[in-house]
Design an enzyme around this catalytic site. Structure first.
Site, short mmCIF file in Angstrom:
data_model
loop_
_atom_site.label_atom_id
_atom_site.label_comp_id
_atom_site.label_asym_id
_atom_site.label_seq_id
_atom_site.Cartn_x
_atom_site.Cartn_y
_atom_site.Cartn_z
N ASP A 192 -11.77 77.40 32.30
CA ASP A 192 -11.58 76.11 31.60
C ASP A 192 -10.34 76.14 30.69
OD1 ASP A 192 -13.24 77.98 30.19
OD2 ASP A 192 -13.82 76.42 28.76
N HIS A 209 -10.43 82.44 30.70
CA HIS A 209 -11.54 81.72 31.34
C HIS A 209 -11.00 80.48 32.05
CE1 HIS A 209 -15.19 83.50 28.97
NE2 HIS A 209 -14.97 84.12 30.11
ZN LIG Z 1 -13.82 77.73 26.97
ZN LIG Z 2 -14.19 81.20 27.18
#
Ligand SMILES: [Zn+2]
Ligand SMILES: [Zn+2]
Length: 222
Positions: A41, A39
């Protein structure tokens, strides 16, 4: 970041503010990078690893599942080419790992386990008495088995109300009781988890983490 008693370090995930974090915490050494999942982030700071290549004078091994590595080698294709003299781009060496393995990296034995993040699998990890689990909404039995007996456990907890892909406060408290760590530290907190409210409201043994927090293992004399 996890540091061995010999001073070798593993960076777990590379968030978008990695440069600021490396500077503010004076990180001058990196031996391995472990990605829990791809992901944004958790991976959008990968480009900032170039300076660590320069400091270390070599490519950095980056560990993740085949799915995670396929994702980041697609998004950061230039970083996985052979290193250039002077490191004008990051130099990363993909190393595929799987849940259930104990992988030696940076002089540490890292036990990996699978976690359910609904939209994808994430890797949890355990090193001696330390466990780390972020981006998880259901913890498989094998995860609880891998965490049994940890002293310190860092666990992702996103908000007060139930969330489709992250643990919420009540669930994190239930898990913490089951895992039974002396210290459970919440991380990956969203905007409704006011820090002062958490300090007052969380039961004994749970606490919110913060940037720059340090957890030391007993053999370090802490
Ligand atoms: Zn995350
Ligand atoms: Zn995630």
């Amino acid at each position: 970041m996890i540091q061995s008693t010999e001073g070798q370090t593993i960076l777990v995930d590379a968030g978008p503010d990695l440069r600021a974090q490396l500077l503010s915490h004076g990180i001058g050494r990196l031996d391995a990078v472990l990605l829990t999942h791809a992901h944004a982030d958790h991976v959008m700071g990968l480009d900032e690893l170039r300076i660590m290549n320069r400091i270390m004078g070599k490519a950095l091994p980056i560990y993740g599942t085949a799915r995670t590595l396929a994702d980041v080698t697609g998004r950061f294709e230039y970083a996985f080419r052979p290193p250039t003299p002077g490191f004008f781009r990051p130099a990363l060496e993909a190393v595929a790992v799987e849940p259930g393995q104990v992988v030696r990296m940076a002089g540490l034995d890292v036990r990996l386990f699978s976690q359910d993040h609904k939209v994808m699998e994430t890797l949890g990890l355990r090193i001696d008495g330390f466990g780390y689990s972020t981006d998880v909404v259901e913890m498989p039995e094998a995860g609880f088995e891998a965490l049994a007996g940890v002293r310190d456990w860092v666990v992702g907890c996103f908000q007060r109300a139930p969330h489709p892909v992250h643990a919420h406060v009540e669930k994190a408290i239930d898990w913490a009781r089951r895992v039974g760590a002396a210290r459970t530290v919440l991380t990956h907190m969203g905007p409704d988890l006011d820090w002062a409210w958490m300090r007052q409201s969380l039961p004994e043994g749970l606490e919110p983490g913060y940037d720059g927090m340090v957890l030391e293992s007993p053999q370090d004399g802490a």
